[in-house]
Design a protein around this motif. Structure first.
Motif, mmCIF file in Angstrom:
data_model
loop_
_atom_site.group_PDB
_atom_site.id
_atom_site.type_symbol
_atom_site.label_atom_id
_atom_site.label_comp_id
_atom_site.label_asym_id
_atom_site.label_seq_id
_atom_site.Cartn_x
_atom_site.Cartn_y
_atom_site.Cartn_z
ATOM 1 N N ASN A 31 19.225 40.722 50.239
ATOM 2 C CA ASN A 31 18.934 41.997 50.936
ATOM 3 C C ASN A 31 20.206 42.767 51.350
ATOM 4 O OD1 ASN A 31 16.850 41.828 51.614
ATOM 5 N ND2 ASN A 31 17.366 40.015 53.292
ATOM 6 N N LEU A 32 21.832 42.328 50.769
ATOM 7 C CA LEU A 32 22.794 42.390 50.645
ATOM 8 C C LEU A 32 22.757 43.998 49.740
ATOM 9 C CD1 LEU A 32 26.295 42.615 52.047
ATOM 10 C CD2 LEU A 32 26.397 40.988 49.724
ATOM 11 N N LYS A 33 22.830 43.543 48.503
ATOM 12 C CA LYS A 33 22.492 45.011 47.789
ATOM 13 C C LYS A 33 22.007 46.408 48.452
ATOM 14 C CE LYS A 33 21.562 42.404 43.995
ATOM 15 N NZ LYS A 33 21.148 42.235 42.789
ATOM 16 N N GLU A 161 24.480 54.645 40.813
ATOM 17 C CA GLU A 161 24.060 53.889 40.597
ATOM 18 C C GLU A 161 24.666 53.033 40.530
ATOM 19 O OE1 GLU A 161 20.204 54.924 38.361
ATOM 20 O OE2 GLU A 161 19.743 56.801 38.826
ATOM 21 N N ILE A 162 25.302 52.521 39.629
ATOM 22 C CA ILE A 162 25.907 51.528 39.572
ATOM 23 C C ILE A 162 27.887 51.427 39.921
ATOM 24 C CG2 ILE A 162 27.275 49.740 37.724
ATOM 25 C CD1 ILE A 162 24.484 49.880 36.745
ATOM 26 N N GLU A 166 28.704 47.017 43.524
ATOM 27 C CA GLU A 166 27.156 46.231 42.934
ATOM 28 C C GLU A 166 27.391 45.308 41.710
ATOM 29 O OE1 GLU A 166 23.821 49.131 43.189
ATOM 30 O OE2 GLU A 166 25.381 50.422 42.963
ATOM 31 N N LEU A 167 28.274 46.053 40.950
ATOM 32 C CA LEU A 167 28.332 44.926 39.963
ATOM 33 C C LEU A 167 29.448 43.679 39.584
ATOM 34 C CD1 LEU A 167 29.776 47.635 37.452
ATOM 35 C CD2 LEU A 167 27.691 46.342 37.384
ATOM 36 N N SER A 168 30.022 43.812 41.017
ATOM 37 C CA SER A 168 30.781 42.678 41.294
ATOM 38 C C SER A 168 29.690 41.366 42.503
ATOM 39 C CB SER A 168 31.877 42.819 42.672
ATOM 40 O OG SER A 168 31.372 43.566 43.957
ATOM 41 N N ASP A 251 31.993 36.909 53.736
ATOM 42 C CA ASP A 251 32.960 37.426 53.233
ATOM 43 C C ASP A 251 32.568 39.243 53.196
ATOM 44 O OD1 ASP A 251 35.625 38.184 52.929
ATOM 45 O OD2 ASP A 251 35.138 38.100 50.937
ATOM 46 N N SER A 252 31.609 39.311 52.413
ATOM 47 C CA SER A 252 31.114 40.621 52.135
ATOM 48 C C SER A 252 30.746 41.848 53.176
ATOM 49 C CB SER A 252 30.037 40.637 50.270
ATOM 50 O OG SER A 252 30.750 40.178 49.127
#
Length: 286
Positions: A31-33, A161-162, A166-168, A251-252
């Motif tokens: 959901n965060l992504k 897209e990336i 998102e990678l983190s 935190d995010s």
């Protein structure tokens, strides 16, 4: 299904999910992504809003300059008209031939010389004005192109897209999942060990003797291990994974919420200063 921009309602819903112990870390990460991806639409709208405002400012500056130089050209046309009238007047005086009066003749010659001089000055002024207006048009075109390219680049960067964010998130999720898997081994083993220990205390199984197989000597341990794996292991892993993930997720989320608030505040500031609503973009064509 197309994505929509995130709202305060979406943020509040995710905040509630963080407090819901029934929500797994996997679901919360997912959901965060999704929220991060949807926030790109908020940022894209903001980028377009700033582009439209910059475009309007550029156009207004251009129109003001054009208005000034159009008035200069208009004034120049009046002077040309006046010069035409002087030429017609001079021609009328010479219509009946060259006057015999030398004084009148001298005045006519002086007037003709003045007309020629003024005509040269006006022609030069006209050429300079035309060149200046052309430069304004060229500069306006260049500024428009530069603004359009800058907007396109910002849009491309935002639509990648990336992204590093998102990678983190993916990296953090993998690390937390791996850490949780190892830590979950401890409580999963504790239950069978307790069962084995209690079984030994009450005499349900005898201590291992030389030559005995381990499974036979500790059958309660293996039975409890199998039952724990079937009925409790997944729940334990989920709980531990959530326990490790919740700090990172909070935190995010706070960073996303701050970005949302900053975005909203900047839009509000621009709307007030520019007297133009972001909602008006829906009916505009770039």
């Amino acid at each position: 299904m197309p994505l929509n921009r995130i709202s305060e309602t979406d943020l509040q819903a995710y905040k509630n999910d963080l407090s819901d112990t029934e929500k797994s870390a996997t679901e919360l990460f997912s959901n965060l992504k999704k929220l991060k991806n949807r926030f790109k639409l908020n940022e894209a709208e903001f980028i377009r809003f700033k582009y439209i405002l910059a475009k309007k400012r550029l156009e207004n500056d251009y129109l003001l300059k054009k208005e000034h130089w159009d008035s200069e050209i208009s004034e120049l046309k009046k002077q040309f008209k006046q010069l035409d009238n002087r030429i017609i007047a001079a021609e009328q005086k010479l219509k009946h031939g060259i006057p015999e009066d030398l004084l009148i003749m001298e005045k006519l010659i002086t007037e003709q010389e003045a007309i020629v001089s003024d005509q040269e000055k006006l022609n030069l002024a006209e050429a300079e004005l035309i060149a200046h207006v052309r430069n304004i048009d060229i500069e306006y075109g260049k500024e428009q192109e530069k603004l359009s390219q800058l907007n396109t680049q910002k849009s491309i960067n935002n639509n990648n897209e990336i992204t590093p964010v998102e990678l983190s998130i993916d990296k953090a999720e993998k690390e937390i999942r791996l850490k949780s898997t190892f830590v979950a081994v401890i409580p999963i083993l504790i239950i069978p060990l307790l069962a084995d220990f209690l079984g030994s205390l009450i005499g349900l199984q005898k201590a291992i003797k030389p030559g005995h197989q381990i499974i036979i000597g500790h059958y309660l341990f293996f039975i409890a291990l199998i039952l724990t794996e079937i009925f409790l292991a997944d729940k334990i892993r989920i709980r531990i994974s959530r326990l490790f993930a919740v700090h990172y997720l909070k935190d995010s989320f706070l960073k996303l919420q701050q970005s949302f608030n900053d975005n909203k505040a900047e839009i509000s500031r621009l709307e007030k200063s520019q007297q133009f609503k972001i909602s008006d973009l829906e009916n505009m064509i770039d």
